[in-house]
Design a protein around this motif. Structure first.
Motif, short mmCIF file in Angstrom:
data_model
loop_
_atom_site.label_atom_id
_atom_site.label_comp_id
_atom_site.label_asym_id
_atom_site.label_seq_id
_atom_site.Cartn_x
_atom_site.Cartn_y
_atom_site.Cartn_z
N SER B 174 0.86 -1.18 0.00
CA SER B 174 0.00 0.00 0.00
C SER B 174 0.90 1.23 0.00
O SER B 174 1.79 1.36 0.86
CB SER B 174 -0.88 -0.01 1.26
N ILE B 175 0.68 2.11 -0.94
CA ILE B 175 1.55 3.29 -1.04
C ILE B 175 1.42 4.16 0.21
O ILE B 175 2.40 4.76 0.66
CB ILE B 175 1.27 4.08 -2.34
N ASP B 176 0.23 4.20 0.79
CA ASP B 176 0.06 5.02 2.00
C ASP B 176 0.94 4.48 3.14
O ASP B 176 1.57 5.25 3.86
CB ASP B 176 -1.40 5.03 2.44
N ARG B 179 4.64 5.22 2.67
CA ARG B 179 5.04 6.61 2.93
C ARG B 179 5.05 6.94 4.43
O ARG B 179 5.55 7.98 4.83
CB ARG B 179 4.10 7.58 2.20
N SER B 258 8.78 8.73 -5.85
CA SER B 258 7.66 8.26 -6.67
C SER B 258 7.11 6.96 -6.08
O SER B 258 7.82 6.23 -5.37
CB SER B 258 8.12 8.03 -8.10
N ASP B 259 5.87 6.69 -6.44
CA ASP B 259 5.26 5.43 -6.00
C ASP B 259 6.11 4.25 -6.47
O ASP B 259 6.35 3.29 -5.73
CB ASP B 259 3.85 5.27 -6.60
N PHE B 263 7.57 1.25 -4.23
CA PHE B 263 7.16 -0.15 -4.44
C PHE B 263 8.37 -1.02 -4.74
O PHE B 263 8.51 -2.14 -4.23
CB PHE B 263 6.15 -0.25 -5.59
N SER B 288 2.83 0.29 -10.47
CA SER B 288 3.58 1.56 -10.53
C SER B 288 5.03 1.40 -10.98
O SER B 288 5.80 2.36 -10.93
CB SER B 288 3.58 2.29 -9.19
#
Lengths: 205, 377
Positions: B174-176, B179, B258-259, B263, B288
């Motif tokens: 999950s990108i959230d 981060r 970047s995403d 990832f 991504s």
């Protein structure tokens, strides 16, 4: 070192093998640095004209196109000098792979001197490597094993190793004593070598 | 390594399906075809099979994994095979939960234990009637092995049969979460969603430099501008923040990256962190990530297979990823929905697809893009 544009099925593996062969047979070479990568024979045939034109515009003087003869190789003839390129290339599935590539090489790579060579190991690059490894004689010979997947597994084992391992294993075979002499027993290798031998050398010889 | 997983009445799987596994297996199918269900098996075994005690059913949440309406006898079947063993269990509805109805472990032709009232012939071997799994809760994290499992050879066999599943991980990034700064903890782990990468990197930097060196080497190889991954205390107390340092000395925090870079970083860490023999399920590793990097990710997984005998199951919609398995068609598993649940096959078992690959020089990615891998049900 002379820069060569490589159009092959796997830049990091086939590409490294053919760079090594060019260095042995012709002169020290390095690859043209490009993000363009190919995936499979159809992909090479489709995008080769664009790739070679971009390389030409970038000032690259030499190119090597290498694809396996795999797939429906039971029907594919090995390349013969008397092949008519147009005729063979009219059937990309069943035609001679060398002729299919020849058909899409842009004119600037043929004239005034031909600086693009075509390598089509019969049936795959691993056929050459299996031949060098000298496994117990295969019946039929590796050239008569028509499944690309089977040939790859015969050389590398049931699951594909990382690309660095593949490259090391292949180069180990090619660096074995008399490897080039032994490969000359294979027609598809001789065809490749003859083209390289005809290239003008960087030193003008 | 596991050779197969067999499912019956498990989530959207209905009629029994056996999924052949390779060192790296790639699952392909339309949305809602069963890929994620298959990917969840490891988690279910860890949370469910271990706790589905034979006489009580205290875990009603597990019953949501039973297909409704179930097919056949209505019971859920789970089985897996390794090189020399085969384990199977049957779970049936009981109240609002599940209970174990049968359980068999074989090594070759010999039955190590069997508890199967429906098929008593199975009990011909040395019956121990152990309700195996709840005696083996978390055997690799402090092991509660009950005295009845005192037989060393038996214990070893049981552990080996369960090792892949117990050590399995489901990675669904999950990108959230990637981060977010990581909580400091004494034993940090990589979360399935990417949480904790800062804490794990901090651990590697301090106590496992081989792994942090591997990570930096991968970053330099695959992300030309990157030099290394760093970690430092975050503004918030007891939190750690990850950074990527570029070759020009600039450093970027997660919110600036970047995403795709995040990832890629997380997948590389999972590949490096995968313990020997672990079975790692990864949902859409391509998300991504640039196609050229996708190839490098697959190569990272291949390195983990070669170095530590890890096994990966990847669910994907990426033609590029699929093409990396052009020479291993048996590793490409196709899933589709049938009237009685998900149906499974591999490209290698589909003559028309193999003909396209071998006779017409198609690649699996081309077949995916053009719809040939999603035949009508």
């Amino acid at each position: 070192m002379t820069v060569v544009a490589l159009a092959c099925e796997n830049f990091d593996y086939d590409g490294a093998v053919f760079l090594h062969l060019l260095s042995c047979l012709w002169a020290p070479v390095e690859p043209w640095v490009t993000p363009i990568r190919f995936q499979g024979r159809n992909h090479v045939l489709k995008y080769l004209p664009t790739f070679l034109s971009v390389a030409f515009d970038a000032g690259v003087q030499y190119a090597l196109v290498a694809i396996d003869n795999d797939g429906g190789a039971r029907r594919h003839p090995e390349h013969e000098p008397q092949h008519r390129v147009e005729e063979q290339a009219s059937d990309p599935d069943d035609g001679c792979a060398v002729c299919c590539v020849e058909h899409v090489i842009p004119s600037e790579w043929r004239e005034p001197a031909r600086r693009c060579c075509v390598a089509v190991p019969v049936q795959t690059l691993e056929t050459w490597l299996l031949y060098l490894r000298g496994d117990p004689p295969l019946t039929p010979s590796p050239e008569q094993v028509y499944s690309r997947t089977k040939l790859k597994k015969m050389f590398f084992g049931p699951s594909m190793p990382p690309v660095a391992t593949r490259r090391e294993q292949a180069l180990l075979m090619l660096q074995s004593p008399h490897a080039l002499d032994r490969l000359r027993a294979l027609r598809s290798f001789r065809h490749f070598e003859a083209q390289v031998a005809a290239w003008p050398r960087p030193d003008g010889t | 390594m596991l050779r197969t997983i067999t499912l019956r009445n498990y989530k959207i799987f209905g009629v029994e399906q056996t999924i052949p596994l390779s060192p790296i297996t790639v699952l392909v199918g339309p949305n809602n075809s069963g890929k994620s269900c298959l990917m969840s098996v490891g988690e279910f075994v860890k949370r469910g099979v271990a706790n589905a005690r034979s006489e009580v059913a205290p875990y009603p949440t597990l019953s949501r994994s039973l297909r409704r309406p179930a097919v056949g006898d209505g019971a859920m079947g789970l089985a897996w095979e390794g090189e020399d063993f085969a384990y199977s269990t049957v779970l049936e509805p009981s109240g609002d939960g599940l209970r174990r109805r049968a359980e068999v472990l074989r090594y070759g032709e010999s039955v190590v234990f069997s508890d199967d009232p429906v098929r008593p012939a199975e009990s011909a071997g040395p019956i121990t009637s152990i309700a195996l799994s709840h005696r083996l809760q978390r055997p690799f994290a402090g092991a509660t092995i009950e005295p009845r499992l005192h037989d060393t050879a038996l214990k070893s066999q049981v552990e080996r049969a369960f090792q892949s599943m117990w050590g399995s991980r489901l990675v669904k990034l999950s990108i959230d979460r990637l981060r977010e700064d990581s909580k400091t903890t004494t034993s940090p782990t990589l979360g399935m969603d990417g949480a904790g990468i800062g804490a794990v990197l901090s651990l590697w930097r301090g106590f496992d430099p081989d792994r942090s060196d591997q990570l930096d080497a991968v970053l330099r190889e695959c992300l030309p501008e990157a030099k290394r991954a760093l970690v430092s205390p975050a503004d918030e107390a007891e939190r750690l923040r990850i950074w990527i340092e570029q070759k020009d000395g600039q450093k970027f925090a997660p919110e600036e990256l970047s995403d795709g870079v995040l990832f890629f970083l997380a997948l590389a860490m999972h590949a490096i962190d995968a313990p020997p023999g672990a079975l790692i399920f990864i949902e859409e590793p391509e998300q991504s990530i640039h196609p050229l990097r996708v190839r490098q990710i697959v190569d990272l997984f291949r390195r983990a297979v070669a170095a530590r005998g890890c096994q990966f199951v990847l669910a994907t919609h990426s033609a590029t990823l699929l093409d990396e398995f052009r020479d291993e068609p048996e590793a490409i598993i196709l899933l589709r929905r049938g009237p009685e649940g998900t149906l499974v096959t591999s490209i290698a078992r589909e003559p028309r697809l193999m003909e396209a690959l071998e006779e017409h020089h198609a690649t699996p990615g081309e077949l995916l893009i053009n719809g040939f891998l999603n035949p009508p049900s």
